[in-house]
Enzyme design. Structure first.
Site: not given
Ligand code: DGJ
Length: 728
Positions: A477, A547
């Protein structure tokens, strides 16, 4: 094979199976662009050179000629006043560069870029490649520039990159060095691009090209949620099946610029490369600088054909993971199920439930290390938090494996929290400038990956965790952009190299990860889909798309993403309702049907599902296994877009041998008194009969393609269907 040169070496014709790209040398001096489009064999194209001015005038008016010439690689300062690809400063501070043709070479294969991601010919698969290297020189600067054009025998893409070599005795300063440029007549083009933000990445946008410049760029140290390193010029009226499309996509994950410029002469220049803002590379005598690659595509049959050229290229010549052609495990990720509030027992409870439902891997997301109980601390402290993960990581992984699930783990290797042991020990490792406060984002700083000792340290910590247990998947990430771009060690001369060196540090770490753990399944991610680009795909066969998992928001996100990238690269999970990003409530089937278009998984607390929902999860997982090979290897067609019709969305995947096709229909809105949707399918065998699975209906391929399948409207909003047609 594919690259032809005229006898006098002055005309080049680079051919792919269906396209040709031609250039030539004007007056034995300037390399000019001649033609890009459908395949032509003829070499007799010199008349296309936009250099048709009176020779006498040319002497008197060199600058007028240059300003209108179609350069293959435009330089700053000599009289081409459009945006250039190359701006070089000499030791004395001059910024003029005039590149003159010096020669060429054709090499078999394709050079591998050094330290950068790049396309390659399929190893041992007989996929041949050829590369044309044209050498240009500026004798005054002592600069040699190599323009590289590579083609693969099975692809209509052309791969371009540039190498600058300092053959002089003094330093040269590269202030701008793009990877590709394409000068053409402006033939009523529209420009197609992808834009967005966190939670709504890569929405398709288009507009008419008019005078002046249109720039798509990122200065965020990542390709970003906001922009995508992609441009397509499409003739007016282009749709999925019709129209000429000229596209570029950048194999890079950092700052980029992609630009079109229409000038007073109704010509258009399209260019792409590393963003010049803040960039400067010192080229010492004897040194070389290599740009990242641009993938250039011409499609004569609309955006759909462009899409399939990109998909095939990326599947066959860019993604090198062992998982590329393998079924990816169905995963459950605990992020939206628990956020930071978890321990090993909670995870094992999820795993036990997951096993019963046919889920195959647990991904332990953010919050397992240091004292990370919220997002304010501990990035950089990559050791397991034994208060949460009692008995250590290996013990947890053993418990997960005992339930026959694989185990995956989350890292954010590029970051450091100000509240971390690592920062207290090495405050100078954060990206910063002396005397200035460091700007925070998500309460974290960025690590200075231009420093080899930082790269080595972080890499070893990450690798140590992976070695410590049976970890089969890593989610990498990156949750903030790069600002305050300064290093405590790079020094004044080299500070302009920071952003590119940062990317080289990231690439080096991912390269090492794949070398040391060749069986690891890597998924890149950047606060959702902030770094979904071909550069990252070289390392990871899948990238977290966004997301925002709401299936309705995902329609535009996945439509834009799939315009360039194969479905098998899009991380897509079934979310909880109300959705955490937009609060929408949608049927579980629709959440699953939309997620089935990517690498499939769940991101909700499956232990809280009802018995009825669990039954459905079992059937979704069966469908995933049934359809994944088709989704992964098939040809993708965009049938309808909710973005355009404001009613429904539809896409289709066809097996390469046309034996079956899966159509996904999502009806966003229901309205009364509307006729059924006509879905004109594509890519089928016109002469064959196709049975619609689960019914006794049989349709001729030609009917499905010409007249279409009639999909009855579904009552209520957000309904969806999977239609599986199988050749009889
Ligand atoms: C952003 C990612 O996109 C999410 O899936 C999750 O991993 C969080 N970061 C964790 O901080």
């Amino acid at each position: 094979m594919a690259i032809h040169v005229s006898e006098n070496g002055m005309i080049f014709n680079i051919q792919t199976p269906n396209t040709a790209y031609m250039m030539g040398v004007a007056d034995k001096k300037y390399l000019g662009h001649l033609y890009y489009g459908k395949k032509i064999e003829s070499m007799n194209a010199k008349y296309l050179m936009r250099w048709n001015y009176d020779p006498h005038e040319k002497q008197k008016n060199k600058i007028d000629c240059i300003d209108r010439f179609y350069f293959e690689y435009a330089t700053f300062g000599v009289g081409d006043f459009r945006d250039s690809c190359l701006r070089v400063r000499s030791e004395q501070g001059y910024r003029v560069c005039e590149l003159v043709y010096d020669g060429y070479e054709i090499i078999d294969g394709k050079p591998a870029p050094s330290g950068l991601p790049g396309t390659f010919a399929g190893e041992g698969s007989g996929q041949k490649a050829q590369t044309l290297v044209v050498t240009l020189k500026d004798e005054v600067l002592g600069l040699k520039v190599l323009l590289r054009y590579s083609v693969f025998e099975d692809s209509d893409a052309i791969i371009r990159s540039v190498v600058a070599v300092n053959e002089g005795k003094e330093n040269l300063y590269l202030e701008k060095i793009l990877s590709a440029c394409l000068d053409m007549d402006q033939e009523g083009f529209e420009l197609v691009t992808l834009h967005g933000a966190w939670g709504r990445e890569r929405h398709i946008a288009s507009r008419k090209v008019t005078e002046g410049k249109y720039v798509v760029s990122s200065l965020r140290g990542e390709t970003s949620h906001q922009a995508q390193p992609f441009l397509a010029l499409a003739t007016h009226g282009t749709d999925q099946k019709h129209g000429d499309v000229y596209a570029m996509n950048f194999v890079y994950s950092g700052n980029f610029i992609a630009e079109t410029e229409m000038d007073y002469n109704e010509s258009i220049r399209m260019s792409m490369g590393i963003h010049p803002d803040g960039f400067e590379w010192v080229l010492e005598p004897g040194a070389a600088f290599e740009t990242p690659e641009v993938v250039m595509v011409y499609a004569a049959q609309g955006l759909g054909q462009m899409t399939r050229i990109f998909h095939d290229l990326y599947r066959n010549h860019l993604i090198r993971s062992r998982y590329l052609h393998r079924e990816r495990p169905i995963l459950v990720n605990n992020w939206e199920a628990t956020y930071f509030d978890f321990d090993s027992d909670k995870l094992v409870a999820i795993v036990k439930e997951a096993k019963a439902l046919g889920i195959e891997m647990l991904v332990m997301d953010d919050g397992w290390f240091g004292n990370r109980n919220n997002d304010e601390c501990a990035l950089g402290d990559w050791s397991v938090n034994e208060e949460k993960i009692r008995g250590g990581l290996a013990a947890l992984v053993d418990r997960v494996n005992a339930e026959e699930l694989k185990f995956g783990i989350w890292f954010e290797p590029e970051m450091i929290s100000p509240d971390s042991k690592l920062y207290r020990e090495h405050p100078d490792w954060a990206v910063q400038m002396p005397g200035r406060d460091i700007g925070m984002s998500r309460q974290q700083y960025v690590l200075d990956l231009t420093r080899q000792e930082v790269v080595d340290y972080i890499y070893e910590r990450v690798a140590g965790v992976i070695r410590s247990a049976n970890i089969e998947y890593v989610k990498w990430d990156m949750n903030r952009p790069v600002a305050d771009a300064g290093s405590m060690t790079l020094g004044r001369e080299h500070m302009g190299e920071f952003m590119h060196r940062y990317m080289l540090g990231v690439y080096q770490m991912q390269e090492r990860l794949l070398r040391d753990f060749p069986d690891l399944l890597l998924e890149n991610c950047s606060g959702g889909g902030g770094r979904f680009d071909p550069g990252m795909l070289y390392y990871s066969p899948q990238i977290w798309t966004s997301d925002d998992m709401d299936p309705i928001e995902r329609l535009a996100i996945q439509e834009g993403t799939a315009m360039l990238y194969p479905l098998s690269t899009m991380g897509a999970h079934v979310c909880v309702c109300p959705n955490h990003s937009v609060g929408r409530v949608t049927p579980l089937e629709t959440r699953a049907n939309v997620a089935l278009a990517g690498t499939f998984g769940y991101e909700l607390d499956i232990t809280k599902m009802t018995a009825e929902e669990k039954e459905k999860v079992i059937s979704f997982n069966r469908q995933y296994h049934q359809y994944h090979a088709l989704m992964r290897e098939g040809n993708y067609y965009r049938i309808a877009s909710y973005r355009e019709n404001q009613m429904y969305d539809c896409w289709q995947v066809v097996a390469p041998d046309r034996s079956e096709t899966l159509v996904t229909y999502v009806q966003v809105r229901f309205e009364t008194r509307r006729k059924s949707a006509r879905l004109r399918l594509e890519g089928l065998d016109a002469q064959a009969q196709y049975a619609l699975a689960g019914t006794d209906e049989v349709y001729a391929g030609e009917l499905l393609m010409q007249a279409g399948y009639l999909q009855e409207l579904i009552f209520g909003d957000y309904g969806s269907r999977l239609l599986h047609f199988v050749r009889r």
